[in-house]
Design an enzyme around this catalytic site. Structure first.
Site, PDB file in Angstrom:
ATOM      1  N   LYS A  58       0.790  -1.254  -0.191  1.00 39.45           N
ATOM      2  CA  LYS A  58      -0.064  -0.003  -0.269  1.00 39.45           C
ATOM      3  C   LYS A  58       0.885   1.384  -0.159  1.00 39.45           C
ATOM      4  O   LYS A  58       2.031   1.282  -0.278  1.00 39.45           O
ATOM      5  CB  LYS A  58      -0.645  -0.106   1.219  1.00 39.45           C
ATOM      6  CG  LYS A  58      -2.038  -0.953   1.268  1.00 39.45           C
ATOM      7  CD  LYS A  58      -2.848  -1.263   2.050  1.00 39.45           C
ATOM      8  CE  LYS A  58      -3.778  -2.271   2.023  1.00 39.45           C
ATOM      9  NZ  LYS A  58      -4.524  -2.456   3.402  1.00 39.45           N
ATOM     10  N   TYR A 109     -12.224  -3.151  -3.383  1.00 38.00           N
ATOM     11  CA  TYR A 109     -12.607  -2.826  -2.182  1.00 38.00           C
ATOM     12  C   TYR A 109     -14.249  -3.195  -2.583  1.00 38.00           C
ATOM     13  O   TYR A 109     -14.841  -2.501  -1.268  1.00 38.00           O
ATOM     14  CB  TYR A 109     -11.951  -1.767  -1.272  1.00 38.00           C
ATOM     15  CG  TYR A 109     -10.723  -1.963  -0.843  1.00 38.00           C
ATOM     16  CD1 TYR A 109     -10.966  -3.148   0.195  1.00 38.00           C
ATOM     17  CD2 TYR A 109      -9.566  -1.543  -1.027  1.00 38.00           C
ATOM     18  CE1 TYR A 109      -8.897  -3.779   0.028  1.00 38.00           C
ATOM     19  CE2 TYR A 109      -7.665  -1.448  -0.456  1.00 38.00           C
ATOM     20  CZ  TYR A 109      -8.041  -2.438   0.531  1.00 38.00           C
ATOM     21  OH  TYR A 109      -7.479  -2.663   0.579  1.00 38.00           O
ATOM     22  N   ASN A 143      -2.053   0.070   7.772  1.00 37.47           N
ATOM     23  CA  ASN A 143      -1.222  -1.482   7.283  1.00 37.47           C
ATOM     24  C   ASN A 143      -0.538  -2.102   6.322  1.00 37.47           C
ATOM     25  O   ASN A 143      -0.232  -3.528   6.103  1.00 37.47           O
ATOM     26  CB  ASN A 143      -2.327  -2.490   7.727  1.00 37.47           C
ATOM     27  CG  ASN A 143      -3.486  -3.302   6.799  1.00 37.47           C
ATOM     28  OD1 ASN A 143      -3.126  -2.418   5.743  1.00 37.47           O
ATOM     29  ND2 ASN A 143      -4.479  -3.675   7.249  1.00 37.47           N
ATOM     30  N   HIS A 182      -1.430  -5.259   1.579  1.00 37.65           N
ATOM     31  CA  HIS A 182      -2.761  -6.208   0.731  1.00 37.65           C
ATOM     32  C   HIS A 182      -2.737  -7.449   0.312  1.00 37.65           C
ATOM     33  O   HIS A 182      -1.720  -7.841  -0.361  1.00 37.65           O
ATOM     34  CB  HIS A 182      -3.540  -5.527  -0.251  1.00 37.65           C
ATOM     35  CG  HIS A 182      -4.511  -6.314  -0.668  1.00 37.65           C
ATOM     36  ND1 HIS A 182      -6.013  -6.851   0.147  1.00 37.65           N
ATOM     37  CD2 HIS A 182      -4.599  -7.236  -1.635  1.00 37.65           C
ATOM     38  CE1 HIS A 182      -6.531  -7.394  -0.957  1.00 37.65           C
ATOM     39  NE2 HIS A 182      -5.837  -7.645  -1.808  1.00 37.65           N
ATOM     40  N   GLU A 210      -8.487 -10.928  -8.063  1.00 33.91           N
ATOM     41  CA  GLU A 210      -7.729  -9.329  -8.044  1.00 33.91           C
ATOM     42  C   GLU A 210      -6.740  -9.566  -9.159  1.00 33.91           C
ATOM     43  O   GLU A 210      -6.399  -8.002  -9.670  1.00 33.91           O
ATOM     44  CB  GLU A 210      -7.313  -9.412  -6.515  1.00 33.91           C
ATOM     45  CG  GLU A 210      -8.386  -8.807  -5.213  1.00 33.91           C
ATOM     46  CD  GLU A 210      -8.033  -9.568  -4.169  1.00 33.91           C
ATOM     47  OE1 GLU A 210      -8.780  -9.585  -3.666  1.00 33.91           O
ATOM     48  OE2 GLU A 210      -7.034  -9.493  -4.303  1.00 33.91           O
TER      49      GLU A 210
HETATM   50  N1  UDP Z   1      -9.497  -1.234   7.596  1.00 37.81           N
HETATM   51  C1  UDP Z   1      -9.367  -0.701   8.295  1.00 37.81           C
HETATM   52  N2  UDP Z   1      -9.904  -0.712   9.542  1.00 37.81           N
HETATM   53  C2  UDP Z   1     -11.015  -1.753  10.130  1.00 37.81           C
HETATM   54  C3  UDP Z   1     -10.927  -2.828   8.476  1.00 37.81           C
HETATM   55  C4  UDP Z   1      -9.967  -2.932   7.906  1.00 37.81           C
HETATM   56  O1  UDP Z   1      -9.148   0.652   8.246  1.00 37.81           O
HETATM   57  O2  UDP Z   1     -11.956  -1.707  11.039  1.00 37.81           O
HETATM   58  C5  UDP Z   1      -8.485  -1.424   6.460  1.00 37.81           C
HETATM   59  C6  UDP Z   1      -7.184  -2.138   6.344  1.00 37.81           C
HETATM   60  O3  UDP Z   1      -6.837  -1.449   5.707  1.00 37.81           O
HETATM   61  C7  UDP Z   1      -7.268  -3.628   5.774  1.00 37.81           C
HETATM   62  C8  UDP Z   1      -8.547  -3.267   4.406  1.00 37.81           C
HETATM   63  O4  UDP Z   1      -9.186  -2.775   5.025  1.00 37.81           O
HETATM   64  O5  UDP Z   1      -6.470  -3.904   5.780  1.00 37.81           O
HETATM   65  C9  UDP Z   1      -9.166  -4.262   4.209  1.00 37.81           C
HETATM   66  O6  UDP Z   1     -10.256  -4.509   5.202  1.00 37.81           O
HETATM   67  P1  UDP Z   1     -10.106  -7.045   4.990  1.00 37.81           P
HETATM   68  O7  UDP Z   1     -10.771  -6.433   6.728  1.00 37.81           O
HETATM   69  O8  UDP Z   1     -10.623  -6.845   4.037  1.00 37.81           O
HETATM   70  O9  UDP Z   1      -8.492  -7.328   5.639  1.00 37.81           O
HETATM   71  P2  UDP Z   1      -7.404  -7.388   5.049  1.00 37.81           P
HETATM   72  O10 UDP Z   1      -7.930  -8.296   4.257  1.00 37.81           O
HETATM   73  O11 UDP Z   1      -6.671  -6.535   4.187  1.00 37.81           O
HETATM   74  O12 UDP Z   1      -6.255  -8.496   6.480  1.00 37.81           O
HETATM   75 MG    MG Z   2      -9.525  -8.503   2.627  1.00 40.25          MG
END
Ligand code: UDP
Ligand code: MG
Length: 148
Positions: free
Chosen positions: A9, A49, A112, A115, A126
């Protein structure tokens, strides 16, 4: 062979973590099949997303993803989707184990760093979205040193 979509990211690119992250996937034994630095626009980020569009953090997430270049990659290997998620660590860096990318390099859930696709089917979608031009056709000569 299984493939996954991994994206460093904008914060990961800005913080100079591209080499370290690529190195972790390479050293594990996975094969790099696609790689590009790309800045995406809002509609593209929303498409990536789309499943999260009803979440309260969606707007902020889209803003974050379009805020600078990302490093989009395709990695290949046995169980690379599940293992890739383990290498990345839990979504919230407060809960990601040390030794994982998020555990080692991130603090806030909204920054974080990386991805990774969560299933083989979402990886397929994707990869098609991010690499419409296709990916590299090559086989690593290390195959028999990594797989029995
Ligand atoms: N995210 C966020 N707040 C939350 C949950 C998710 O900002 O409470 C963001 C975070 O950057 C995350 C992304 O949204 O990586 C996608 O969420 P997902 O649940 O798919 O998590 P991932 O698959 O990335 O672990
Ligand atoms: Mg995810």
């Amino acid at each position: 062979m299984e493939q996954t979509f991994i994206m460093i990211k904008p914060d990961g690119v800005q913080r100079g973590l591209v080499g370290e992250i690529i190195s972790r996937f390479e050293k594990k034994g996975f094969t790099l099949k696609g790689l590009k630095l790309i800045t995406v626009d809002q509609p593209f980020a929303e498409k990536h997303y789309a499943d999260l569009s009803a979440k309260p953090f969606f707007r902020g997430l889209v803003e974050y993803i379009v805020s600078g270049p990302v490093c989009a990659m395709v990695w290949e290997g046995k169980n690379v989707v599940t293992t890739g998620r383990k290498i990345i660590g839990a979504t919230n860096p407060a809960e990601s184990a040390p030794g994982t990318i998020r555990g080692d390099f991130a603090i806030d859930i909204g920054r974080n760093v990386i991805h990774g696709s969560d299933a083989v089917e979402s990886a397929r979608k994707e990869i098609a979205l991010w690499f419409p031009e296709g990916i590299a056709e090559w086989q690593s000569s290390l195959h028999s040193w990594i797989y029995e």
